[in-house]
Design a protein around this motif. Structure first.
Motif, PDB file in Angstrom:
ATOM      1  N   MET A 239      -7.854   3.466  -0.470  1.00 53.12           N
ATOM      2  CA  MET A 239      -7.254   2.195  -0.050  1.00 53.12           C
ATOM      3  C   MET A 239      -8.129   1.484   0.969  1.00 53.12           C
ATOM      4  O   MET A 239      -8.213   0.254   0.987  1.00 53.12           O
ATOM      5  CB  MET A 239      -5.879   2.440   0.550  1.00 53.12           C
ATOM      6  N   GLY A 243      -9.263  -2.001   0.499  1.00 58.04           N
ATOM      7  CA  GLY A 243      -8.431  -2.861   1.337  1.00 58.04           C
ATOM      8  C   GLY A 243      -9.197  -3.602   2.416  1.00 58.04           C
ATOM      9  O   GLY A 243      -8.870  -4.747   2.743  1.00 58.04           O
ATOM     10  N   PRO A 286      -1.902  -3.464   2.463  1.00 60.19           N
ATOM     11  CA  PRO A 286      -2.391  -2.090   2.246  1.00 60.19           C
ATOM     12  C   PRO A 286      -2.623  -1.359   3.572  1.00 60.19           C
ATOM     13  O   PRO A 286      -2.378  -0.157   3.678  1.00 60.19           O
ATOM     14  CB  PRO A 286      -3.700  -2.312   1.489  1.00 60.19           C
TER      15      PRO A 286
END
Lengths: 852, 248
Positions: A239, A243, A286
């Motif tokens: 992530m 992100g 996120p």
């Protein structure tokens, strides 16, 4: 190399796939003390202050990250207390409005970027090699580089408060409030440059955590059976890779607009302030799960241990992690329900936002079920876990409420949201992290805690927290918006705020007591015995406190858990000791965990601190407005970066290392699929996300922003097409040369190919420069600014490809490439290919815009 | 002891729990429903947690318990609650949208740190005011919201939710006041130093009674947010308000 391969293949043939991992025979036992001395000599930091600047050991760097994060937490906490003091009465005269804006902006920014993210990075750096059964992270120098970027950037951000120049646009920095017109001072630049500088550490950690989990596990530990913490941190790092790039791109674009007047967000010239909001929240949502996942990983680790049972539903939890990773990228718009997006589009994001509660609910019930099955021991970490449940469940439920569009229209930007986000972040991150600290402290300092203090701290924090924030939901519902420092006309809000302020002070006292408790434990706690919680995971298969090298020999199938502490210390595991005097760890195949080669890791070096100082000099000159001197900072960075490659290769072949009876593995210089190669792939995933975000910006502005179409461009189509094709041809030639250089690496023609690659890469860069000169003035319209930005992206990657080509060419000429050794060539290929691909898309985009 | 300040706060001039229009009322109802649901779920989880801690270990058969906790509670329970809630909220939200039904359109233009409004005045002529918006009570109206500088947000809590004022992106926001009265409004998006003072009032007047005195200001007229709607703007003014006024 050959006999290692054959041994492994025989192993493979004997193994029953999916029944049991292949066995690896034990090494003969040795004297544990001798092994310890041999390893400690190689792995320990330099003594004194030199150790501070040169350590690259994950234990040192991880602890340093965590300690620094808690210092910033204290600073952010003091700011929170100033906010509460100001709001305690409706006519607070304690802070004026300018200062109040700086303080709430800094409170949010510090807690997000200088506390939460670095704390989870620190935990991951410190814990991962220990819990997975390795001696260090995949890229020790990168850990240290990340730490110094974080330390320097964070210090500058905090110091700006003392000069009254701190960011004051709110932690999400909405334009136009933060553009040059409405924020003429340096405040916004401190945020944009400082946070981007700090985010280098986040990207470094993301690459490193990903590669470490995939490739630095215990021998024959399959991905599907690694400790849950590994899955949680893998989710986190993926992530982070995807992100953070939108935020980094947004910050770069906004800083370029502020510094050079390129109108990405200026409505009058085809930009849009909505682009910033999309880029920010593409990161920002996120981010919440980036923070939550490691904390949930700690819970999944600690709860079964303190319930004396196994975790319930390993597979379901892994599925929940993967579900969260995907879902969390589909709901950023729920921060933007009031910007005027059509209701049906909002409904989609509303559903996604509600749906994300499902994997969270799966985890909550799996944890409760685990406790139901076992016998819960009410030790201190369990107390914090109870605090987590009581807080996070409510925060999750108010989150579902906020996901409902009509309610969001009322509650958005009020103190209801402030209460909600503190329930989620303190409940979902701080309480589990305090549990984690209490749980792993014996491994950190080798000592047991002082009785009573921890419980008192917990109750102060718990009561203080709920007293502060529970009532704040009501404060929001009765109309108090965020970010107001005075409310003279609303006496009905005063008692609510006063209660929050009083309990806020109690909460701070609790955190202070927690810090005191940790210090007391470190200094005066009695010695802890080994594996005090009787945990199964490998981080407890070592003496307390954890030694610099973690494991005297690395765990394999015969040393599966914490019970193997003695065999490991006696060298019965893999790769015992440090026979070559190098820092070595075993690298495995990502899926099965089969050992592949031995990585020689970097030892103590001041290169990371020098590199972060060089990068920092660029940011400092940008901040000071010396734009024309700033390229010197880039130059300094390139010079230092060159040295990173210099100590990576070798000029002779090394014999394979004895890992276990019958298993000899090559050193990493003599294999293709090294840690560095996997790291380059991970970095390019992040890089591709950055590029995709840029393309999103192009599409978004063209479709949504007013004042389009752009004015007629001054580009001559045919010459532009010719030069573009020429540039792409040069890049393609460089790519081919980099491939041939690897294929012919044992051949004298190697030098021809590396030289050809170097020349064609240089030619590609020059042609990009020609295109740059032809482009229209980027300050004229957002389209022209975006063209400048895409070209800039191509140039930056051209410079990286050129550096790698130069490295390969020099290696070829100094005999550092041979039939066995490929040097930097495989990584060079990756970057050449990436440069070619992204540049082709960029140039095609410009030409298509011209033709249409 | 706490009841009196609690009631004062809930009935405050900026309270969402003191709705005076259909939009705010629907949202307040949604809130109370969600509060009850959330309270029950929290209590349930806490009871489960306490039972889990207090009972001794009684190992149930592995698969049964995984089915119960993960599929039963984790997936089944949460999905069914969320589906019902989502459908309900979607239905509520749909009914609040601005529709093309000839409602009065007024302009709200935000600047650091003041609100300017243009609304139909005497004879249907557009009148520009600062800090006070005049609308007929008992009729829905659409606010066309724009900004001249940074992002602001238009919010009258007693009438309904908020809508951002974004330069270059005009927004339309449907509201209605049930009864004549004065409703307080404020900027809800941080917009710089003067943000806490960027307040305004909405005066809902009885369309059947005499028009209030518009505290009008002069100066360059606020640009229409949706230029193509200018005719519609005059049309609604002509057909509704002055018609009732001329009958007096």
């Amino acid at each position: 190399m050959t006999d290692a391969t054959t041994t492994l293949e025989q192993d493979d043939a004997r193994a029953q796939p999916s029944v049991k991992a292949a066995d690896i025979a034990a090494n003969p036992p040795q004297r544990a003390l001798r092994l310890h001395r041999e390893l400690d000599e190689v792995w320990s930091d330099l003594p004194g202050w030199r150790g501070f600047f040169t350590s690259v050991n994950h234990g040192t760097i991880g602890l340093r990250f965590m300690a620094t994060a808690f210092v910033f937490f204290a600073i952010g906490g003091v700011l929170a207390m100033l906010i509460r003091a100001q709001l305690a009465t409706r006519n607070g005269v304690f802070l004026d409005n300018d200062l109040y804006s700086q303080i709430f902006t800094m409170h949010g920014s510090i807690m997000m970027f200088l506390f939460a993210i670095p704390l989870l990075e620190g935990l991951a750096l410190w814990l991962l090699p220990k819990i997975l059964g390795a001696r260090d992270m995949a890229f020790p120098r990168l850990s240290a580089l990340g730490y110094f970027c974080y330390l320097f950037g964070g210090t500058v951000i905090v110091l700006s408060l003392l000069f009254g120049a701190a960011p004051d646009g709110g932690w999400f920095m909405y334009v136009p409030l933060t553009d040059k017109t409405y924020s003429p001072g340096v405040n916004a630049d401190v945020w944009l440059l400082g946070v981007t500088f700090v985010e280098i550490s986040a990207m470094a950690a993301a690459v490193e955590i990903t590669v470490t989990i995939l490739r630095c596990r215990a021998a024959n530990m399959p991905l599907t059976r690694m400790p849950l913490m590994g899955w949680y941190l893998l989710g986190t790092s993926v992530m982070m890779l995807v992100g953070f790039p939108p935020l980094i791109l947004g910050s770069i674009l906004l800083e370029v607009q502020r510094a050079f007047d390129w109108p990405f967000f200026d409505v009058g010239r085809g930009g849009s302030p909505m682009l910033w909001q999309h880029l920010f929240w593409l990161f920002g949502h996120p981010e919440v799960y980036i923070i939550f996942l490691p904390a949930a990983g700690a819970l999944s680790t600690i709860i079964p241990v303190l319930s004396r049972t196994k975790i319930l539903g390993y597979g379901a939890l892994v599925a929940a992690v993967i579900g969260l990773v995907f879902l969390s990228f589909g709901l950023w718009v729920h921060h933007m329900f009031t910007v005027g997006i059509p209701h049906m589009a909002l409904a989609f994001f509303s559903a996604a936002s509600a749906l994300v509660a499902v994997p969270t609910a799966v985890q909550i019930f799996a944890w409760i079920g685990t406790m139901w099955e076992g016998r819960v021991q009410f030790r201190l970490p369990m107390l914090y876990i109870m605090g987590f449940f009581a807080t996070f469940v409510m925060g999750g439920l108010t989150g579902v409420m906020l996901a409902m569009v009509p309610f969001n229209w009322q509650a958005h930007d009020t103190h209801f949201v402030v209460a909600h986000l503190h329930y989620v972040l303190i409940g979902g991150f701080v309480f589990p992290m305090l549990a984690a600290v209490a749980y792993w402290m014996p491994l950190i300092c080798g000592r047991w805690r002082v009785r009573g203090l921890g419980e008192a701290a917990f109750w102060l924090i718990f009561i203080g927290f709920h007293g502060t924030f529970f009532i704040m939901h009501l404060t929001g519902l009765v109309g108090m918006p965020r970010r107001v420092g005075v409310y003279p006309d609303n006496p009905e809000w005063e008692w609510l705020n006063l209660i929050s302020s009083i309990f806020g002070m109690i909460q701070s006292a609790g955190f202070a007591l927690f810090a005191f408790d940790v210090i007391m434990q470190w200094m005066f706690g009695r010695r802890s015995w080994r594996n005090p919680w009787q945990a199964p995971t490998l981080e407890w298969a070592m003496p307390l406190p954890a030694p610099s090298y973690n494991f005297a020999s690395l765990p394999g199938p015969r040393q599966p858990d914490a019970g193997s502490i003695l065999p490991l210390a006696r060298g019965e595991g893999l790769l015992p000791g440090a026979p070559r005097g190098w820092r070595e760890t075993v690298v495995v195949e990502p899926g099965t965990g089969r050992p592949q080669h031995v990585a020689v890791l970097a030892s103590n070096t001041a290169l990371p601190v020098a590199t972060s100082a060089a990068i920092g000099s660029f940011f400092a000159m940008m901040l000071a407005g010396f734009y024309w001197v700033a390229p010197l900072g880039i130059l300094a960075t390139l010079i230092v970066a060159w040295k990173w490659g210099a100590i990576m290769g070798t000029d002779r072949d090394h014999p394979p290392a004895d890992v276990a009876p019958g298993i000899r593995l090559p050193l990493h210089w003599q294999v293709r699929n090294t840690l560095a190669y996997t790291g380059a792939v991970a970095l390019l995933v992040a890089d591709a996300t950055l590029f995709a975000s840029l393309l999103f910006g192009v599409g978004f502005l063209a479709v949504v922003a007013p004042n389009w179409p752009a004015p007629e461009s001054g580009i001559a189509t045919w010459p532009m097409l010719a030069v573009s094709l020429g540039a792409l041809a040069a890049m393609a030639l460089g790519t081919v040369a980099s491939r041939l250089a690897e294929q012919r690496r044992a051949d004298p023609s190697l030098r021809v190919w590396t030289r050809l690659g170097l020349i064609s890469t240089g030619a590609g860069l020059v042609l990009l420069g020609v295109i740059g000169v032809w482009l229209d003035d980027p300050t004229r319209h957002a389209r022209d600014a975006l063209r400048g930005a895409t070209l800039g992206f191509a140039v930056v990657h051209g410079v990286i490809a050129l550096m790698l080509a130069l490295r390969a060419d020099l290696d070829a000429r100094t005999g550092r490439i041979s039939a066995e050794r490929r040097g930097a060539v495989p990584v060079w290929q990756l970057f050449q290919l990436f440069w070619l691909g992204t540049s082709a898309v960029s140039l095609a985009l410009i030409l298509v815009q011209e033709v249409l | 002891m706490l009841a009196v300040p609690l009631l004062t706060a809930c009935n405050g001039p900026l309270s969402t729990l003191n709705p005076s229009g259909p939009v705010a009322l629907e949202i307040a109802r949604l809130w109370w429903a969600m509060l009850i649901g959330a309270g029950l779920i929290t209590a349930m989880v806490m009871v489960m947690l306490i039972l889990a801690i207090r009972r001794g270990p009684m190992l149930t058969e592995g698969n049964t318990s995984e089915r119960r906790w993960i599929y039963g509670w984790g997936l089944g329970f949460s999905l069914s609650v969320l589906t019902v809630l989502l459908a309900f909220a979607l239905w509520v939200g749909e009914r609040m949208l601005a529709r093309d039904d000839g409602a009065v359109t007024v302009q709200a233009q935000a600047s650091q740190w003041t609100w300017r409004f243009v609304q139909p005045g005497p004879g249907g002529q557009p009148v520009m005011t600062e800090g006070v918006l005049y609308v007929p009570a008992g009729q829905p109206f659409d606010v066309a919201i724009t900004s001249t500088d940074v992002i602001h947000s238009f919010w009258v809590p007693q009438l309904g939710g908020k809508m951002d004022a974004i330069p270059g992106h005009p927004n339309l926001h449907r509201l209605m006041a049930d009864e004549p009265g004065v409703y307080e409004g404020q900027c809800a998006e941080f917009c710089g130093r003067g943000h806490p003072f960027m307040r305004f009032e909405v005066v809902a007047y009885d369309p059947a009674g005499p028009l209030p005195d518009f505290a009008s200001i002069t100066g360059p007229m606020v640009e229409p947010a949706f230029p193509e709607d200018v005719s519609g703007f005059e049309g609604t003014g002509q057909t509704e308000i002055p018609a009732q006024e001329s009958s007096e």
